[in-house]
Design a protein around this motif. Sequence first.
Motif, PDB file in Angstrom:
ATOM      1  N   VAL A 119      37.671  25.064  17.976  1.00 44.12           N
ATOM      2  CA  VAL A 119      37.705  24.672  16.571  1.00 44.12           C
ATOM      3  C   VAL A 119      36.280  24.555  16.031  1.00 44.12           C
ATOM      4  N   PHE A 120      35.346  24.107  16.877  1.00 41.10           N
ATOM      5  CA  PHE A 120      33.942  24.021  16.463  1.00 41.10           C
ATOM      6  C   PHE A 120      33.369  25.424  16.214  1.00 41.10           C
ATOM      7  N   LEU A 121      33.826  26.405  16.988  1.00 40.24           N
ATOM      8  CA  LEU A 121      33.418  27.786  16.748  1.00 40.24           C
ATOM      9  C   LEU A 121      33.919  28.236  15.378  1.00 40.24           C
ATOM     10  N   MET A 122      35.171  27.921  15.072  1.00 39.16           N
ATOM     11  CA  MET A 122      35.734  28.281  13.780  1.00 39.16           C
ATOM     12  C   MET A 122      34.979  27.591  12.648  1.00 39.16           C
ATOM     13  N   TYR A 123      34.591  26.350  12.859  1.00 38.90           N
ATOM     14  CA  TYR A 123      33.812  25.616  11.848  1.00 38.90           C
ATOM     15  C   TYR A 123      32.475  26.312  11.592  1.00 38.90           C
ATOM     16  N   ARG A 124      31.873  26.826  12.650  1.00 38.96           N
ATOM     17  CA  ARG A 124      30.598  27.534  12.514  1.00 38.96           C
ATOM     18  C   ARG A 124      30.744  28.775  11.628  1.00 38.96           C
ATOM     19  N   PHE A 125      31.955  29.338  11.603  1.00 39.97           N
ATOM     20  CA  PHE A 125      32.155  30.571  10.847  1.00 39.97           C
ATOM     21  C   PHE A 125      33.105  30.396   9.660  1.00 39.97           C
ATOM     22  N   GLY A 126      33.106  29.188   9.083  1.00 41.15           N
ATOM     23  CA  GLY A 126      33.757  29.029   7.791  1.00 41.15           C
ATOM     24  C   GLY A 126      34.931  28.092   7.696  1.00 41.15           C
ATOM     25  N   LEU A 127      35.391  27.509   8.807  1.00 40.67           N
ATOM     26  CA  LEU A 127      36.510  26.571   8.727  1.00 40.67           C
ATOM     27  C   LEU A 127      36.085  25.339   7.936  1.00 40.67           C
ATOM     28  N   PRO A 128      36.901  24.887   6.956  1.00 40.11           N
ATOM     29  CA  PRO A 128      36.532  23.712   6.157  1.00 40.11           C
ATOM     30  C   PRO A 128      36.240  22.496   7.035  1.00 40.11           C
TER      31      PRO A 128
END
Length: 416
Positions: A171-180
């Motif tokens: 989820v932290f990877l997704m946050y790095r690439f645009g996850l709110p």
Amino acid sequence: MRDQKITNSIDWIAIFLYMALVSIGWLNLYSTTVTDTTVFDFSLEYGKQLIFILLSFVIILTILSFSAKIYENYAIIFYVIGIFMLLGLFVFGKTIKGQTNWYQFGPLSLQPSEFVKTTTLLLLAKFLSDSQTKLEYFSYQVKAMMIIGVPTLLILLQPDAGSAMVFMSLVFLMYRFGLPHWYIVTGFGAIFLFLFGLFYPPTYIIVPILLVMIYSYFNTKRAYRQPIVYAIIFSVISIYTYSVDYVFDNVLEPHQQDRIKVLFDKNINVKREGYNLNQSMIAIGSGGLFGKGYLEGTQTKGGFVPEQQTDYIFTTVGEEWGFVGSTIVILLFLGLILRLIQLSNRQKNPFSKVYGYGVACILSFHFMVNISMLIKLFPTIGVPLPYFSYGGSSMWAFTILLFIFLKLDAYRVNEW
């Protein structure tokens, strides 16, 4: 640009850090299993681990010999294979300590969940690197969560909560690439609410939250005030807070309850449910500044720390190498993780960049959680320490995870 040999383009700094960690890990595993009557024995854990390490070099050469393009082009196939490996456990898997998460092939055991971390990351990197993927939109968030969610659910059904939690680090990877950012805030908020709910009556938690929300509402511009949103958020928080005791008593397994109680000294018996953690802290603390010396650890030699070859391997470092040795090991891990982030930043290919950050996320989670749970900063959840903990599945899986990225990075100089 003309093609360069893999030996010229591969990152030797990352390889040096990998070799250092593997070597130190084996030395500490040797210390936990060698006895006065054995010099070298392939029937003991350290002997088997040496075989696993040697086979890891075969895996490395295989990965480096393949084209870097296959990991992006066939990510979906790798992912499907990983899912079928997990599904097969419910039919052909071997149950050990209540968990059906191993395949048994004669003397060899294989844990698919360790390898599925890589296959899941490959597909997630493929999805996130697509120019059409916009994580600010809910539909793409759902698709990304499903990529992570399917293997996580299958692993939870084994049941293996520790391995399942590793996937949440993506989820932290997704946050790095645009996850709110509210996903991260909500996740940490849920954890803190759960922990506070174990020690304080729900009213003590709900009332301060209500006051904060009222203050926030009246200090928000009128055009942005949405009473229904505030009401829904407060209702969800209230229901969640009042359900903490029920979940703890009726949903969590007894051993999971014990691990949380141990962390907070809540009615524990250090000779039973608190034994592992207590012995771990004794071993680490007894090492002092410089340690007792290699092969001189009394807690290690006495076998006082359970599962010391696997999840508790770092206690050997603390006891025999002391604070100085422990710091060196921690710095090596941090050095590898920071190097991976640095390499990820320089990638030309978006897939390679996302995958590299994912490798750093997974290694960081394992490293931080494993050491934290040995010094009473995190509940014991059965997460191995990369390149240290005994086991072929763990050694091979972390080697594959790392060297796929090093291959992608080496290909970077030849892709234009």
